[in-house]
Scaffold this motif. Structure first.
Motif, PDB file in Angstrom:
ATOM      1  N   SER A  10     -13.037  -4.927 -78.213  1.00  0.00           N
ATOM      2  CA  SER A  10     -13.465  -3.636 -77.683  1.00  0.00           C
ATOM      3  C   SER A  10     -14.777  -3.260 -78.360  1.00  0.00           C
ATOM      4  O   SER A  10     -15.027  -3.610 -79.511  1.00  0.00           O
ATOM      5  CB  SER A  10     -12.412  -2.558 -77.920  1.00  0.00           C
ATOM      6  N   ALA A  11     -15.597  -2.557 -77.657  1.00  0.00           N
ATOM      7  CA  ALA A  11     -16.874  -2.132 -78.207  1.00  0.00           C
ATOM      8  C   ALA A  11     -16.637  -1.086 -79.294  1.00  0.00           C
ATOM      9  O   ALA A  11     -15.708  -0.288 -79.229  1.00  0.00           O
ATOM     10  CB  ALA A  11     -17.751  -1.552 -77.100  1.00  0.00           C
ATOM     11  N   ALA A  12     -17.502  -1.087 -80.304  1.00  0.00           N
ATOM     12  CA  ALA A  12     -17.354  -0.127 -81.405  1.00  0.00           C
ATOM     13  C   ALA A  12     -17.542   1.299 -80.891  1.00  0.00           C
ATOM     14  O   ALA A  12     -16.786   2.186 -81.223  1.00  0.00           O
ATOM     15  CB  ALA A  12     -18.360  -0.433 -82.501  1.00  0.00           C
ATOM     16  N   ALA A  13     -18.562   1.509 -80.087  1.00  0.00           N
ATOM     17  CA  ALA A  13     -18.798   2.829 -79.507  1.00  0.00           C
ATOM     18  C   ALA A  13     -19.411   2.630 -78.129  1.00  0.00           C
ATOM     19  O   ALA A  13     -20.401   1.925 -77.983  1.00  0.00           O
ATOM     20  CB  ALA A  13     -19.732   3.635 -80.390  1.00  0.00           C
ATOM     21  N   PRO A  14     -18.820   3.230 -77.130  1.00  0.00           N
ATOM     22  CA  PRO A  14     -19.394   3.067 -75.787  1.00  0.00           C
ATOM     23  C   PRO A  14     -20.747   3.764 -75.709  1.00  0.00           C
ATOM     24  O   PRO A  14     -20.975   4.770 -76.391  1.00  0.00           O
ATOM     25  CB  PRO A  14     -18.366   3.746 -74.881  1.00  0.00           C
ATOM     26  N   PRO A  15     -21.661   3.243 -74.936  1.00  0.00           N
ATOM     27  CA  PRO A  15     -22.978   3.883 -74.828  1.00  0.00           C
ATOM     28  C   PRO A  15     -22.865   5.260 -74.200  1.00  0.00           C
ATOM     29  O   PRO A  15     -21.990   5.517 -73.374  1.00  0.00           O
ATOM     30  CB  PRO A  15     -23.763   2.936 -73.915  1.00  0.00           C
ATOM     31  N   LEU A  16     -23.733   6.158 -74.632  1.00  0.00           N
ATOM     32  CA  LEU A  16     -23.712   7.521 -74.110  1.00  0.00           C
ATOM     33  C   LEU A  16     -24.202   7.543 -72.667  1.00  0.00           C
ATOM     34  O   LEU A  16     -25.101   6.806 -72.300  1.00  0.00           O
ATOM     35  CB  LEU A  16     -24.604   8.426 -74.959  1.00  0.00           C
ATOM     36  N   ARG A  17     -23.605   8.408 -71.883  1.00  0.00           N
ATOM     37  CA  ARG A  17     -24.056   8.582 -70.512  1.00  0.00           C
ATOM     38  C   ARG A  17     -25.292   9.474 -70.520  1.00  0.00           C
ATOM     39  O   ARG A  17     -25.556  10.186 -71.487  1.00  0.00           O
ATOM     40  CB  ARG A  17     -22.949   9.218 -69.682  1.00  0.00           C
ATOM     41  N   VAL A  18     -26.023   9.447 -69.441  1.00  0.00           N
ATOM     42  CA  VAL A  18     -27.259  10.223 -69.345  1.00  0.00           C
ATOM     43  C   VAL A  18     -26.969  11.709 -69.481  1.00  0.00           C
ATOM     44  O   VAL A  18     -27.692  12.436 -70.159  1.00  0.00           O
ATOM     45  CB  VAL A  18     -27.992   9.913 -68.025  1.00  0.00           C
ATOM     46  N   ARG A  19     -25.873  12.176 -68.885  1.00  0.00           N
ATOM     47  CA  ARG A  19     -25.563  13.605 -68.972  1.00  0.00           C
ATOM     48  C   ARG A  19     -25.209  14.008 -70.401  1.00  0.00           C
ATOM     49  O   ARG A  19     -25.495  15.114 -70.819  1.00  0.00           O
ATOM     50  CB  ARG A  19     -24.476  13.989 -67.990  1.00  0.00           C
ATOM     51  N   ASP A  20     -24.586  13.099 -71.167  1.00  0.00           N
ATOM     52  CA  ASP A  20     -24.293  13.393 -72.568  1.00  0.00           C
ATOM     53  C   ASP A  20     -25.581  13.466 -73.381  1.00  0.00           C
ATOM     54  O   ASP A  20     -25.724  14.327 -74.248  1.00  0.00           O
ATOM     55  CB  ASP A  20     -23.364  12.333 -73.157  1.00  0.00           C
ATOM     56  N   GLN A  21     -26.507  12.562 -73.102  1.00  0.00           N
ATOM     57  CA  GLN A  21     -27.789  12.592 -73.794  1.00  0.00           C
ATOM     58  C   GLN A  21     -28.558  13.860 -73.434  1.00  0.00           C
ATOM     59  O   GLN A  21     -29.182  14.476 -74.304  1.00  0.00           O
ATOM     60  CB  GLN A  21     -28.619  11.360 -73.441  1.00  0.00           C
ATOM     61  N   ALA A  22     -28.498  14.280 -72.185  1.00  0.00           N
ATOM     62  CA  ALA A  22     -29.182  15.503 -71.763  1.00  0.00           C
ATOM     63  C   ALA A  22     -28.552  16.725 -72.425  1.00  0.00           C
ATOM     64  O   ALA A  22     -29.263  17.647 -72.838  1.00  0.00           O
ATOM     65  CB  ALA A  22     -29.123  15.638 -70.240  1.00  0.00           C
ATOM     66  N   ARG A  23     -27.228  16.743 -72.557  1.00  0.00           N
ATOM     67  CA  ARG A  23     -26.546  17.848 -73.220  1.00  0.00           C
ATOM     68  C   ARG A  23     -26.955  17.926 -74.691  1.00  0.00           C
ATOM     69  O   ARG A  23     -27.204  19.011 -75.222  1.00  0.00           O
ATOM     70  CB  ARG A  23     -25.039  17.684 -73.102  1.00  0.00           C
ATOM     71  N   GLU A  24     -27.032  16.778 -75.352  1.00  0.00           N
ATOM     72  CA  GLU A  24     -27.446  16.759 -76.753  1.00  0.00           C
ATOM     73  C   GLU A  24     -28.899  17.196 -76.899  1.00  0.00           C
ATOM     74  O   GLU A  24     -29.243  17.916 -77.840  1.00  0.00           O
ATOM     75  CB  GLU A  24     -27.256  15.367 -77.340  1.00  0.00           C
ATOM     76  N   ALA A  25     -29.747  16.787 -75.975  1.00  0.00           N
ATOM     77  CA  ALA A  25     -31.156  17.195 -76.022  1.00  0.00           C
ATOM     78  C   ALA A  25     -31.286  18.700 -75.808  1.00  0.00           C
ATOM     79  O   ALA A  25     -32.074  19.368 -76.503  1.00  0.00           O
ATOM     80  CB  ALA A  25     -31.962  16.436 -74.975  1.00  0.00           C
ATOM     81  N   ALA A  26     -30.523  19.250 -74.884  1.00  0.00           N
ATOM     82  CA  ALA A  26     -30.574  20.698 -74.639  1.00  0.00           C
ATOM     83  C   ALA A  26     -30.064  21.472 -75.852  1.00  0.00           C
ATOM     84  O   ALA A  26     -30.624  22.519 -76.208  1.00  0.00           O
ATOM     85  CB  ALA A  26     -29.748  21.045 -73.401  1.00  0.00           C
ATOM     86  N   ALA A  27     -29.037  20.965 -76.505  1.00  0.00           N
ATOM     87  CA  ALA A  27     -28.523  21.622 -77.711  1.00  0.00           C
ATOM     88  C   ALA A  27     -29.557  21.577 -78.830  1.00  0.00           C
ATOM     89  O   ALA A  27     -29.740  22.562 -79.556  1.00  0.00           O
ATOM     90  CB  ALA A  27     -27.225  20.956 -78.158  1.00  0.00           C
ATOM     91  N   LEU A  28     -30.241  20.462 -78.966  1.00  0.00           N
ATOM     92  CA  LEU A  28     -31.285  20.342 -79.978  1.00  0.00           C
ATOM     93  C   LEU A  28     -32.439  21.290 -79.689  1.00  0.00           C
ATOM     94  O   LEU A  28     -32.962  21.942 -80.602  1.00  0.00           O
ATOM     95  CB  LEU A  28     -31.787  18.899 -80.048  1.00  0.00           C
ATOM     96  N   ILE A  29     -32.827  21.408 -78.427  1.00  0.00           N
ATOM     97  CA  ILE A  29     -33.907  22.324 -78.048  1.00  0.00           C
ATOM     98  C   ILE A  29     -33.497  23.764 -78.340  1.00  0.00           C
ATOM     99  O   ILE A  29     -34.282  24.548 -78.892  1.00  0.00           O
ATOM    100  CB  ILE A  29     -34.267  22.136 -76.565  1.00  0.00           C
ATOM    101  N   ALA A  30     -32.270  24.133 -78.001  1.00  0.00           N
ATOM    102  CA  ALA A  30     -31.795  25.497 -78.254  1.00  0.00           C
ATOM    103  C   ALA A  30     -31.733  25.787 -79.749  1.00  0.00           C
ATOM    104  O   ALA A  30     -32.141  26.868 -80.200  1.00  0.00           O
ATOM    105  CB  ALA A  30     -30.417  25.693 -77.619  1.00  0.00           C
TER     106      ALA A  30
END
Length: 53
Positions: A10-30
């Protein structure tokens, strides 16, 4: 051809989806905007108090 992993591997960590990356970017901007506004208000308050005394 299957794209699923075998049970033993099994993979150690599945790759992040684009919407998850966008959510993290929006949180960082805020967070950055809130921090910048807070520091600007603190400096404004300090200069205002400094000019009175």
């Amino acid at each position: 051809m299957s794209t699923t992993q075998p049970l033993g591997r099994s993979a150690a960590a599945p790759p992040l989806r684009v919407r998850d990356q966008a959510r993290e970017a929006a949180a960082l901007i805020a967070f950055s905007a809130a921090t910048a506004c807070g520091l600007a208000l603190a400096l404004l308050l300090l200069t205002h108090l400094g000019s009175q005394g």
